[in-house]
Design a protein around this motif. Structure first.
Motif, PDB file in Angstrom:
ATOM      1  N   ARG A 230      -4.589   4.278 -13.229  1.00  9.20           N
ATOM      2  CA  ARG A 230      -3.641   3.158 -13.344  1.00  9.20           C
ATOM      3  C   ARG A 230      -3.187   2.692 -11.967  1.00  9.20           C
ATOM      4  O   ARG A 230      -3.126   1.496 -11.689  1.00  9.20           O
ATOM      5  CB  ARG A 230      -2.431   3.577 -14.181  1.00  9.20           C
ATOM      6  N   TYR A 231      -2.858   3.640 -11.112  1.00  9.49           N
ATOM      7  CA  TYR A 231      -2.493   3.272  -9.742  1.00  9.49           C
ATOM      8  C   TYR A 231      -3.728   2.881  -8.941  1.00  9.49           C
ATOM      9  O   TYR A 231      -3.686   1.963  -8.117  1.00  9.49           O
ATOM     10  CB  TYR A 231      -1.781   4.445  -9.052  1.00  9.49           C
ATOM     11  N   GLY A 232      -4.832   3.594  -9.186  1.00  4.82           N
ATOM     12  CA  GLY A 232      -6.057   3.295  -8.455  1.00  4.82           C
ATOM     13  C   GLY A 232      -6.555   1.884  -8.688  1.00  4.82           C
ATOM     14  O   GLY A 232      -7.177   1.278  -7.811  1.00  4.82           O
ATOM     15  N   LEU A 233      -6.264   1.336  -9.872  1.00  5.93           N
ATOM     16  CA  LEU A 233      -6.670  -0.034 -10.161  1.00  5.93           C
ATOM     17  C   LEU A 233      -6.030  -1.018  -9.190  1.00  5.93           C
ATOM     18  O   LEU A 233      -6.633  -2.048  -8.835  1.00  5.93           O
ATOM     19  CB  LEU A 233      -6.272  -0.391 -11.607  1.00  5.93           C
ATOM     20  N   LEU A 234      -4.832  -0.702  -8.721  1.00  8.30           N
ATOM     21  CA  LEU A 234      -4.154  -1.582  -7.777  1.00  8.30           C
ATOM     22  C   LEU A 234      -4.877  -1.598  -6.432  1.00  8.30           C
ATOM     23  O   LEU A 234      -4.890  -2.621  -5.743  1.00  8.30           O
ATOM     24  CB  LEU A 234      -2.702  -1.143  -7.590  1.00  8.30           C
ATOM     25  N   SER A 235      -5.474  -0.469  -6.053  1.00  9.77           N
ATOM     26  CA  SER A 235      -6.274  -0.450  -4.827  1.00  9.77           C
ATOM     27  C   SER A 235      -7.508  -1.326  -4.971  1.00  9.77           C
ATOM     28  O   SER A 235      -7.932  -1.992  -4.020  1.00  9.77           O
ATOM     29  CB  SER A 235      -6.691   0.985  -4.478  1.00  9.77           C
TER      30      SER A 235
ATOM     31  N   LEU B 229       5.701   1.390  -8.976  1.00 11.88           N
ATOM     32  CA  LEU B 229       4.837   0.221  -8.804  1.00 11.88           C
ATOM     33  C   LEU B 229       4.980  -0.353  -7.397  1.00 11.88           C
ATOM     34  O   LEU B 229       3.974  -0.651  -6.735  1.00 11.88           O
ATOM     35  CB  LEU B 229       5.183  -0.838  -9.855  1.00 11.88           C
ATOM     36  N   LEU B 230       6.208  -0.505  -6.932  1.00  9.58           N
ATOM     37  CA  LEU B 230       6.414  -1.048  -5.586  1.00  9.58           C
ATOM     38  C   LEU B 230       5.906  -0.068  -4.519  1.00  9.58           C
ATOM     39  O   LEU B 230       5.362  -0.489  -3.496  1.00  9.58           O
ATOM     40  CB  LEU B 230       7.895  -1.348  -5.370  1.00  9.58           C
ATOM     41  N   GLY B 231       6.064   1.232  -4.775  1.00 11.03           N
ATOM     42  CA  GLY B 231       5.500   2.217  -3.862  1.00 11.03           C
ATOM     43  C   GLY B 231       3.982   2.126  -3.825  1.00 11.03           C
ATOM     44  O   GLY B 231       3.368   2.257  -2.760  1.00 11.03           O
ATOM     45  N   ALA B 232       3.369   1.880  -4.984  1.00 14.05           N
ATOM     46  CA  ALA B 232       1.909   1.746  -5.048  1.00 14.05           C
ATOM     47  C   ALA B 232       1.442   0.508  -4.290  1.00 14.05           C
ATOM     48  O   ALA B 232       0.385   0.520  -3.645  1.00 14.05           O
ATOM     49  CB  ALA B 232       1.459   1.679  -6.503  1.00 14.05           C
TER      50      ALA B 232
ATOM     51  N   GLY C 252       1.420   1.344  -0.782  1.00 12.89           N
ATOM     52  CA  GLY C 252       0.294   2.220  -0.512  1.00 12.89           C
ATOM     53  C   GLY C 252      -1.033   1.499  -0.468  1.00 12.89           C
ATOM     54  O   GLY C 252      -1.887   1.803   0.367  1.00 12.89           O
ATOM     55  N   GLN C 253      -1.218   0.522  -1.354  1.00 12.90           N
ATOM     56  CA  GLN C 253      -2.485  -0.218  -1.354  1.00 12.90           C
ATOM     57  C   GLN C 253      -2.634  -1.009  -0.059  1.00 12.90           C
ATOM     58  O   GLN C 253      -3.737  -1.354   0.355  1.00 12.90           O
ATOM     59  CB  GLN C 253      -2.552  -1.147  -2.564  1.00 12.90           C
ATOM     60  N   GLN C 254      -1.503  -1.280   0.608  1.00 11.47           N
ATOM     61  CA  GLN C 254      -1.495  -1.980   1.882  1.00 11.47           C
ATOM     62  C   GLN C 254      -1.496  -0.999   3.056  1.00 11.47           C
ATOM     63  O   GLN C 254      -1.470  -1.417   4.213  1.00 11.47           O
ATOM     64  CB  GLN C 254      -0.243  -2.857   1.957  1.00 11.47           C
ATOM     65  N   CYS C 255      -1.534   0.310   2.748  1.00 13.45           N
ATOM     66  CA  CYS C 255      -1.535   1.368   3.779  1.00 13.45           C
ATOM     67  C   CYS C 255      -0.353   1.208   4.728  1.00 13.45           C
ATOM     68  O   CYS C 255      -0.481   1.414   5.943  1.00 13.45           O
ATOM     69  CB  CYS C 255      -2.841   1.363   4.569  1.00 13.45           C
TER      70      CYS C 255
ATOM     71  N   THR D 162       1.439   7.540  -2.737  1.00 12.72           N
ATOM     72  CA  THR D 162       0.426   8.487  -2.264  1.00 12.72           C
ATOM     73  C   THR D 162      -0.940   8.236  -2.902  1.00 12.72           C
ATOM     74  O   THR D 162      -1.977   8.456  -2.260  1.00 12.72           O
ATOM     75  CB  THR D 162       0.860   9.939  -2.549  1.00 12.72           C
ATOM     76  N   ILE D 163      -0.974   7.784  -4.145  1.00 13.66           N
ATOM     77  CA  ILE D 163      -2.256   7.585  -4.833  1.00 13.66           C
ATOM     78  C   ILE D 163      -2.992   6.391  -4.250  1.00 13.66           C
ATOM     79  O   ILE D 163      -4.160   6.485  -3.851  1.00 13.66           O
ATOM     80  CB  ILE D 163      -2.030   7.413  -6.347  1.00 13.66           C
ATOM     81  N   THR D 164      -2.333   5.239  -4.193  1.00 14.08           N
ATOM     82  CA  THR D 164      -3.013   4.044  -3.676  1.00 14.08           C
ATOM     83  C   THR D 164      -3.281   4.160  -2.187  1.00 14.08           C
ATOM     84  O   THR D 164      -4.286   3.642  -1.696  1.00 14.08           O
ATOM     85  CB  THR D 164      -2.176   2.787  -3.958  1.00 14.08           C
ATOM     86  N   TYR D 165      -2.404   4.854  -1.455  1.00 17.62           N
ATOM     87  CA  TYR D 165      -2.632   5.056  -0.024  1.00 17.62           C
ATOM     88  C   TYR D 165      -3.907   5.860   0.205  1.00 17.62           C
ATOM     89  O   TYR D 165      -4.710   5.540   1.082  1.00 17.62           O
ATOM     90  CB  TYR D 165      -1.436   5.769   0.600  1.00 17.62           C
ATOM     91  N   ALA D 166      -4.089   6.917  -0.606  1.00 18.00           N
ATOM     92  CA  ALA D 166      -5.288   7.748  -0.462  1.00 18.00           C
ATOM     93  C   ALA D 166      -6.545   6.934  -0.703  1.00 18.00           C
ATOM     94  O   ALA D 166      -7.547   7.075   0.013  1.00 18.00           O
ATOM     95  CB  ALA D 166      -5.221   8.929  -1.435  1.00 18.00           C
ATOM     96  N   LEU D 167      -6.529   6.060  -1.705  1.00 23.52           N
ATOM     97  CA  LEU D 167      -7.713   5.282  -2.048  1.00 23.52           C
ATOM     98  C   LEU D 167      -7.947   4.144  -1.057  1.00 23.52           C
ATOM     99  O   LEU D 167      -9.064   3.960  -0.560  1.00 23.52           O
ATOM    100  CB  LEU D 167      -7.571   4.731  -3.472  1.00 23.52           C
ATOM    101  N   SER D 168      -6.906   3.365  -0.766  1.00 22.88           N
ATOM    102  CA  SER D 168      -7.068   2.223   0.145  1.00 22.88           C
ATOM    103  C   SER D 168      -7.401   2.671   1.560  1.00 22.88           C
ATOM    104  O   SER D 168      -8.143   1.996   2.272  1.00 22.88           O
ATOM    105  CB  SER D 168      -5.794   1.377   0.159  1.00 22.88           C
ATOM    106  N   ASN D 169      -6.869   3.823   1.965  1.00 26.54           N
ATOM    107  CA  ASN D 169      -7.124   4.320   3.309  1.00 26.54           C
ATOM    108  C   ASN D 169      -8.602   4.661   3.510  1.00 26.54           C
ATOM    109  O   ASN D 169      -9.081   4.719   4.633  1.00 26.54           O
ATOM    110  CB  ASN D 169      -6.270   5.575   3.561  1.00 26.54           C
TER     111      ASN D 169
END
Length: 560
Positions: free
Chosen positions: A87-92, A504-507, A510-513, A535-542
């Motif tokens: 769900r969070y990964g989709l935002l990345s 959601l706002l944290g994600a 994170g998607q913006q690193c 942390t989830i979207t940061y890991a993926l987008s990074n």
């Protein structure tokens, strides 16, 4: 005089860029802080006007070490979040697709070259690693040396122009504009989510940070007389433990079915909120010289237990037998060097570092059941590190043509992938490949800063020309490349994924690193619930954004 000195001794220019850059980057204006990397780039661009240059080999080595360490530290979380964190990964994915489309739109509309397009992506997405992967990709296009240097310089200039505007936009969007669009009070929402996850809503963030995770109190047993130790502990969700019982001056042997008697003196330890709640039901708190404060051990454990992945802290405790879970508590959860609130409702991932607190025998037992103790070592396994970078360089030679577009990973992309693999292997087999977190952080910080200083020095003379050529177009596009993915993620996360607003706002941060964005969010919310999504979207987008560098170079080179 100074120019001649810097040209003859470029190492002076390097360390001057690092020192002055990090000094400039340390200043904050409200929630906005440039950071050391951007500060280093600005200073390097200025010093580059003197003609000082660093050897290309130093630049390449520094970037290879940085990108490998980035993959190594993010590997366990990256693989852990591919499946369960969808769900969070989709935002990345929303971030990757939308910025790629926006960059290509800018390429067609403004006739951007490959270097400027890649720099725009790096700056607007506030992902400095894109500079390296894109710069290396340009070096593989087979262009004339002067043209290659010009395009690589354009990456740095476009990055420096768009980064500041991208940074300001993402900080203000997540902490100010998005809550207004959603018509929510962000602090109240965060407090509600904190309580929903099992946190104590009576404390503000400063009190929470100051309160001890584990406390011990001595009680003279009153209302709890006749109650078995096991029953008392289970009544409070096993969040407290009876550690010692004295009766008529003699210490009793503890066992689960031991019945407490009126007048017993009991040492009770556990989570602060559980001990405070249980106090009146146990008896009167007393001061007894025979009972010292519980000597609590703190042990950092890497979670490797397969069944624990995706469980909440509360579910993990419920699954444990009374013998397994007794007396051991999770005081903190660290994910990607970021502390996640260790609340009962916090979901755990393989690769998380859990700080276990309790009596020595208890935490040792808990560590064996959950994973392995993170050794307090300062030794780096250079065999493992060297093999990882060599494999990355070999992978970097792989490439091909997709739809007529030439794409090659290069050393940066290859080392990123090998770092992911080697970090994942290390998390599964902890006896090999030691790279302490402090050492990895040095590799990332110094490697990236050195690389940025090198490219900034070489790009100095071309910076002013590019700014004059495009004017305000690059800042405007940079702002749009933050707002459009942010608005899309806000809509998708709210309407379809049903994510809680703070997460959601944290994600989105994170998607913006963006580390400044999550720092601003935590300040506005008053607690760390946004970090769970970050942390989830940061890991993926990074990981995914740097791999877009060669893609943008290939596409812009063909269509720009």
């Amino acid at each position: 005089m100074i120019g001649e000195l810097l040209r003859s001794q470029p190492e002076i220019a390097l360390f001057a860029s690092l020192a002055l850059g990090y000094f400039i980057g340390s200043f904050k204006i409200g929630p906005i802080q440039l950071g050391g990397v951007c500060g280093t780039l600005i200073v390097a661009l200025l010093l580059g006007q003197t003609g000082a240059r660093l050897a290309p080999d130093l630049k390449n080595i520094a970037f290879a070490l940085f990108i490998f360490a980035l993959g190594f530290t993010g590997g366990p979380q990256f693989f852990a979040n591919i499946g369960r964190g969808w769900r969070y990964g989709l935002l990345s994915i929303v971030e990757i697709v939308s910025v790629l489309l926006l960059v290509m739109t800018a390429v067609f509309a403004l006739r951007l070259d490959a270097g400027t397009a890649a720099g725009l992506l790096a700056g607007a997405a506030t992902e400095s690693a894109v500079i390296g992967t894109a710069s290396e990709s340009i070096g593989r296009l087979g262009l004339a040396e002067a043209e290659t240097a010009r395009l690589q310089a354009n990456i740095v200039t476009a990055y420096s122009v768009s980064y500041l505007f991208g940074l300001i936009t993402i900080v203000l969007f997540t902490s100010q504009f998005a809550p207004l669009l959603l018509r929510v009070n962000l602090r109240e929402e965060a407090e509600r989510v904190w309580r929903k996850l099992g946190g104590d809503g009576a404390l503000d963030e400063g009190q929470r940070m100051g309160a001890l995770a584990l406390v011990s109190r001595v009680f003279r047993v009153g209302p709890a007389a006749g109650l078995a130790i096991e029953a008392l502990e289970q009544r409070y969700g096993c969040n407290l433990t009876v550690e010692q019982v004295d009766r008529d001056g003699a210490r009793l042997a503890l066992e689960p079915h031991l019945l407490l008697a009126a007048g017993d003196i009991a040492l009770v330890a556990g989570r602060r909120e559980a001990v405070v709640a249980a106090g009146p039901a146990i008896g009167t708190e007393v001061s007894d010289a025979r009972f010292g404060a519980l000597a609590a051990e703190r042990v950092n454990v890497v979670l490797t237990r397969r069944e624990a992945h995706g469980m909440t802290v509360a579910q993990l405790r419920e699954q444990a037998t009374p013998e397994q879970g007794r007396g051991v508590y999770i005081a903190a959860v660290t994910r990607l060097e970021t502390t996640v609130p260790a609340l009962p409702g916090t979901e755990l991932n393989r690769g998380d570092v859990l700080t276990l607190v309790g009596a020595k025998a208890d935490v040792e037992r808990g560590a064996r059941q959950l994973g392995y103790v993170l050794p307090a070592t300062q030794k780096t396994d250079f065999v493992y590190l060297g093999l990882g970078v060599l494999l990355g360089m070999a992978i970097g030679h792989l490439g091909g043509r997709v739809g007529g577009v030439s794409i090659a990973l290069g050393t940066g992309g290859g080392c990123l992938l090998s770092g992911l693999l080697f970090g994942w292997i290390r998390s599964r087999h902890p006896l090999i490949g030691s790279l302490p977190s402090a050492a990895a952080q040095i590799l990332k910080d110094f490697g990236l800063a050195t690389f940025i200083a090198a490219v900034g020095l070489s790009a100095g003379p071309d910076a002013i020309r590019l700014v004059r050529e495009y004017g305000i177009a690059l800042p405007v596009v940079g702002i749009l490349m933050v707002l459009i993915p942010g608005l899309l993620s806000l809509w998708i996360g709210r309407m379809f994924l049903k994510l809680e607003t703070p997460m959601l706002l944290g994600a989105i941060a994170g998607q913006q690193c963006s580390t400044p964005a999550i720092s601003a969010l935590v300040g506005v919310t008053g607690n760390s619930t946004p970090v769970i999504g970050y942390t989830i979207t940061y890991a993926l987008s990074n990981i995914l954004l740097p791999l877009m560098g060669p893609v943008v170079v290939g596409l812009a080179g063909k269509f720009g």
